[in-house]
Design an enzyme around this catalytic site. Sequence first.
Site, PDB file in Angstrom:
ATOM      1  CB  SER A  63      -0.902   0.008   1.240  1.00 38.79           C
ATOM      2  OG  SER A  63      -1.356   1.319   1.488  1.00 38.79           O
ATOM      3  CG  ASP A 166     -20.727   2.242  -0.820  1.00 38.04           C
ATOM      4  OD1 ASP A 166     -21.642   2.989  -1.225  1.00 38.04           O
ATOM      5  OD2 ASP A 166     -20.334   2.222   0.356  1.00 38.04           O
TER       6      ASP A 166
HETATM    7  C1  GLA Z   1     -22.249   3.235   3.444  1.00 40.11           C
HETATM    8  C2  GLA Z   1     -22.599   1.800   3.030  1.00 40.11           C
HETATM    9  C3  GLA Z   1     -23.642   1.785   1.910  1.00 40.11           C
HETATM   10  C4  GLA Z   1     -24.843   2.652   2.273  1.00 40.11           C
HETATM   11  C5  GLA Z   1     -24.409   4.034   2.767  1.00 40.11           C
HETATM   12  C6  GLA Z   1     -25.554   4.862   3.275  1.00 40.11           C
HETATM   13  O1  GLA Z   1     -21.613   3.873   2.389  1.00 40.11           O
HETATM   14  O2  GLA Z   1     -21.446   1.125   2.593  1.00 40.11           O
HETATM   15  O3  GLA Z   1     -24.021   0.472   1.630  1.00 40.11           O
HETATM   16  O4  GLA Z   1     -25.649   2.020   3.222  1.00 40.11           O
HETATM   17  O5  GLA Z   1     -23.438   3.950   3.802  1.00 40.11           O
HETATM   18  O6  GLA Z   1     -26.451   5.162   2.255  1.00 40.11           O
END
Ligand code: GLA
Length: 378
Positions: A63, A166
């Site tokens: 890293s 995400d």
């Molecule tokens: C974090 C989590 C997502 C989502 C957001 C809130 O980023 O990883 O899955 O729940 O919070 O929307």
Amino acid sequence: MTEAFRQRFGPAEGLRIWRAPGRVNLIGEHTDYNLGFVLPVALPLAAYVAAAPSRDGKLRIWSEHRGELFECPASEVAALERRRQWTDYPLGVARELALAGFPIEPANLLIRSTVPEGSGLSSSAALEVSSALAFLNGRVLEPLALARLCQRAEREFVGMPCGIMDQYIAVFGRAGCAIEIDCRSLEHRLVELPADIAFLAVNTMVKHALAASAYRERVAECAAAVERIRARFPEVESLRDVSPGQLASVAPLLSAVVARRARHVVTENGRVAAFVDSSARGDLPRMGRLLVESHYSLRDDYQVSCPELDFLVETALAIDGVFGARMTGGGFGGCTVAMLRPEAIPPFRERIVRDFERQFHVTPEIYPCQPSAGAGVA
Ligand code: GLA
């Protein structure tokens, strides 16, 4: 990165560089694990993994940001335990890949990321997805399977009960578009945003210690809400299925706190649909109002904001040419996202930095949010 790779590992034969973007979520917060709707955009900020086969049976991961090397025999990766540090992301992914029938081959990996950590811009998913591509090294895993595998790594190895947003946007992001994800069907549609607006993310530069435990608590509160609501409406499987009318009728069955959490999720799903609709109509003021309503709902009902985020939102709203702003991501620090006219960007930057510094003695970073491509070869 090729040069950095050579300096660290020597010969770079067979080197490939993989990229996966961070994201900013425009609207639809804390709805993904309730199987509702989200509207993220993949960012120009991204994690990159340069990888080449190693000849000694070892897996090595360097890293750049940490200045740390991880090393072990590639054949032992799948049996590793969580270490509660950055290596959990790539190693969790490696383990899931091995379980899914993609054994980890000996390789040297060099990680570089431009997604600021702890910023609510999803540096973890960017790292997971780019590492997965590096480990796969061209072996094919369907995009949806890739996103779900990385989510599993985060839930089961890292220990964070996150939704799918995400990892999904890191895989499916598209230049020029936001993506509306249906977190139940796991289908999405591309949403073209009006041409005459810009989005900026503003980083409070704080991550409050509460974030992870509060996230778990919210997930549990939503599950508690569903359990109670099912007593009256057995067809309900998640808060996604609950209409505002149904929620009002069962509210007396819920504790005050759980009722507020549920109200956020139910109204937030409605705001995603309204935002997409206003975007198609070019109704910029309504889009802005929806962002602000989302923020107030997260602040008051879901209670995942913090003074720094609230301050950034209120400061943004007082600037000419700003349509709306809200916190983005999990909350308790991280970033806000503001929607504004492009010509308002310079005064926005100046005013936000000045006022935030005056208040908190920290300089907020500001990131442009041009919708960018999803993961692939860099
Ligand atoms: C974090 C989590 C997502 C989502 C957001 C809130 O980023 O990883 O899955 O729940 O919070 O929307």
